[in-house]
Design a protein around this motif. Structure first.
Motif, short mmCIF file in Angstrom:
data_model
loop_
_atom_site.label_atom_id
_atom_site.label_comp_id
_atom_site.label_asym_id
_atom_site.label_seq_id
_atom_site.Cartn_x
_atom_site.Cartn_y
_atom_site.Cartn_z
N GLU A 1 29.15 29.46 54.11
CA GLU A 1 28.89 28.34 53.20
C GLU A 1 28.04 28.81 52.01
OE1 GLU A 1 28.98 24.59 56.40
OE2 GLU A 1 27.09 25.55 55.82
N SER B 1 35.20 27.23 48.98
CA SER B 1 34.02 26.67 49.64
C SER B 1 34.32 25.41 50.44
CB SER B 1 32.94 26.36 48.60
OG SER B 1 33.38 25.35 47.71
N ASN B 2 35.60 25.01 50.56
CA ASN B 2 35.89 23.78 51.29
C ASN B 2 35.82 24.02 52.80
OD1 ASN B 2 38.79 23.93 52.57
ND2 ASN B 2 38.97 24.87 50.53
N PRO B 3 35.52 22.98 53.57
CA PRO B 3 35.29 23.13 55.02
C PRO B 3 36.47 23.71 55.79
CG PRO B 3 34.49 21.00 54.25
CD PRO B 3 35.25 21.60 53.11
N LYS C 1 29.83 29.35 48.23
CA LYS C 1 29.41 28.18 47.46
C LYS C 1 29.78 28.31 45.98
CE LYS C 1 25.37 25.26 46.57
NZ LYS C 1 23.91 25.08 46.81
N SER D 1 36.41 28.37 44.80
CA SER D 1 37.52 27.53 45.27
C SER D 1 37.71 27.63 46.78
CB SER D 1 38.82 27.94 44.56
OG SER D 1 39.12 29.30 44.82
#
Length: 530
Positions: free
Chosen positions: A273, A282-284, A277, A280
């Motif tokens: 994370e 950085s999504n879960p 950060k 592109s």
């Protein structure tokens, strides 16, 4: 598992025993069909829905839709990947006790994934127990000595054994008992007889000694079994009394540390994370896919030496050289991963080594999923080598030590004595003693026997650390007095039968003076049952 058998023919009534180990990340089941005149033999369930045959573990996942059960195990894999909010995972950690500061159950901070909405921990356990039992019945029907007809005939006397961490006690067992009744594994009436509990440490030592040829095991030898699982690490030390037949004593109370593989997974997620950060990636979902790949491909073989580890997580057009991402693969360095492993492993090693060094242990047997970690074995060996303690990895990574060991324990009883994990006792009204009871002098009052007494004092039955034989029985004399002037003959006659007494446990050192606070609330002494 043909090697897990007794050297004596079974003499009791025909029976089936099913042992379950519901772990933080994986669950497993073993069973045995006890037939009069036949050598008992254990067997693992190695075929689970949604998995290729030969795998003895199934994921501890239970998915729901609107609070209603949808799927368990590998059949919940798609839900776990796409809609994790509706999946109960790592749910075992919801049941871990919140220990007092002096408890042997130590707990680092870790955010536990919440259960799905409108779902309780008892429901989750009931659903996965039912799932495990249903598929055990199927495998039993296909086994060498079993059929569906035999299962149905013996179902009402079937014994269920649940493996639990060392740090769990009567309260956690009460939740599991309710779940087992809810799952129809046992009934309210027969649960006391047919539902049994075994600590993961005790199950693991039976597994370890059945796996290892034990050429090193001699009379008076002292060794330890460390069961490193997903979220708990159980450490127990044994002394060998005899080798034929094999008899073991616990030398001291077993210990439990809340640590293990899931803490490494969480550390990697936090690192990703931070690393990704603002990009592109950085999504879960991306981070979850990388952590899943890490758990499968890197964690089991991480040794702290290999400089780089490459994980496939996306499509060929996923690229960001500055983040180490190329064609859907991300490269993580040893410099990034080693501190995460160190934060977990150093805590495990420090905790386990204290009791191992103190008890002068000669052999350390590592079992459990995280016990497979080469890095853990290296760090632990380095710590213990100056004390002449040898670390050995035991068993097969495809098997869960606790479920196999629980069945072996039922077949071969190695442990003949255990060390009490707490001081157990009852609540009494002793004669007032100025030295012992001065702080509650104002509560002293005359009782029907004519003596001045205080209420609520703790009377120790078994002290923490006492080594108790398996056939141990302890008798104590108690008396109850009534005021004849205030008690009618009819009331007295009704009270002269069986009398219940509350049982208390003290997990600290020494012996407490009082069972409860003066206002009647529970203090550090636990009210176990009455």
């Amino acid at each position: 598992m043909p090697e897990y058998y007794s050297d004596q023919k079974y003499k009791g009534p025909e029976a089936i025993v099913v042992a379950m180990d519901i772990g933080t990340t994986q669950s497993a089941v073993s069973f045995a069909h006890f037939i009069p005149g036949v050598y008992p033999q254990g067997q693992m369930v190695t075929s689970w829905p949604g998995q290729h045959g030969g795998i003895a573990k199934t994921p501890s996942w239970v998915s729901y839709r609107g609070g209603t059960l949808k799927a368990c195990g590998a059949e919940a894999a798609s839900d776990f990947k796409e809609d994790r909010d509706n999946v109960a995972y790592w749910f075992k950690m919801h049941l871990n006790p919140n220990p007092p500061s002096d408890s042997t159950f130590h707990s680092p901070r870790l955010d536990i994934p919440p259960l799905p909405a409108r779902v309780t921990i008892e429901q989750v356990y009931a659903d996965i127990m039912r799932y495990l039992m249903d598929h055990t019945r199927r495998i039993f029907g296909e086994s060498e000595t079993g059929t569906a007809e035999i299962w149905d005939r013996l179902r009402n006397t079937l014994v269920v054994v649940l493996a639990t961490p060392n740090g769990w006690d009567i309260r956690e067992q009460a939740t599991l008992r309710k779940a087992a009744i809810r799952a129809s594994l046992v009934t309210e009436e027969n649960a006391g007889q047919l539902l049994q509990f075994v600590t993961e440490a005790e199950a693991s030592v039976h597994y370890a000694l059945a796996q290892d040829p034990c050429q090193w095991l001699r009379k008076k030898a002292v060794f330890s079994v460390i069961d490193c699982g997903g979220s708990t690490v159980d450490t127990t030390v044994y002394r060998c009394l005899w080798t034929k037949p094999l008899s073991l004593n616990e030398t001291c109370p077993s210990e439990c540390l809340q640590a293990g593989g899931v803490f490494v997974d969480r550390g990697v997620r936090v690192m990703l994370e931070r690393k990704l950060k603002g990009s592109s990636f950085s999504n879960p979902i991306v981070i979850r896919n990388i952590v899943d790949a890490f758990e499968r491909e890197v964690k089991p073989m991480f040794d702290g030496v290999i400089e780089e580890h490459t994980l496939e997580f996306g499509a060929p057009d996923d690229n960001n050289p500055s983040l180490g991402i190329c064609e859907g693969r991300i490269t993580l360095s040893n410099r990034e991963l080693k501190p995460i492993f160190d934060s977990v492993i150093n805590q495990i090693v420090e905790h386990c080594s204290r009791v191992i060094i103190r008890e002068k242990v000669q052999r350390v047997l590592l079992v459990g999923g995280f016990g497979e970690s080469p890095y853990l074995r290296t760090v632990l060996s380095d710590k213990l080598s100056p004390y002449d303690a040898t670390v050995l990895k035991v068993g097969n990574s495809a098997k869960k030590a606790a479920s196999v060991g629980a069945i072996i324990k039922h077949i071969k009883q190695f442990i003949v004595a255990r060390a009490a994990k707490a001081t157990f006792g009852g609540c009494v009204r002793p004669q007032y003693d100025e030295k012992l009871h001065h702080e509650r002098q104002h509560t002293a009052q005359p009782y029907p026997d004519g003596k001045e007494r205080v209420d609520g004092a703790f009377h120790a039955w078994i002290k923490k650390g006492t080594v108790i034989q398996g056939t141990f029985a302890h008798k104590l004399s108690y008396h109850v007095a009534w005021d004849a002037a205030l008690t009618s003959k009819n009331e007295l006659a009704g009270k002269l039968g069986e009398i219940g007494i509350e049982v208390f446990a003290w997990e600290g050192n020494g012996v407490p003076t009082w069972c409860k606070e003066e206002d009647g609330t529970s203090g550090s002494v636990k009210n176990m049952w009455s």
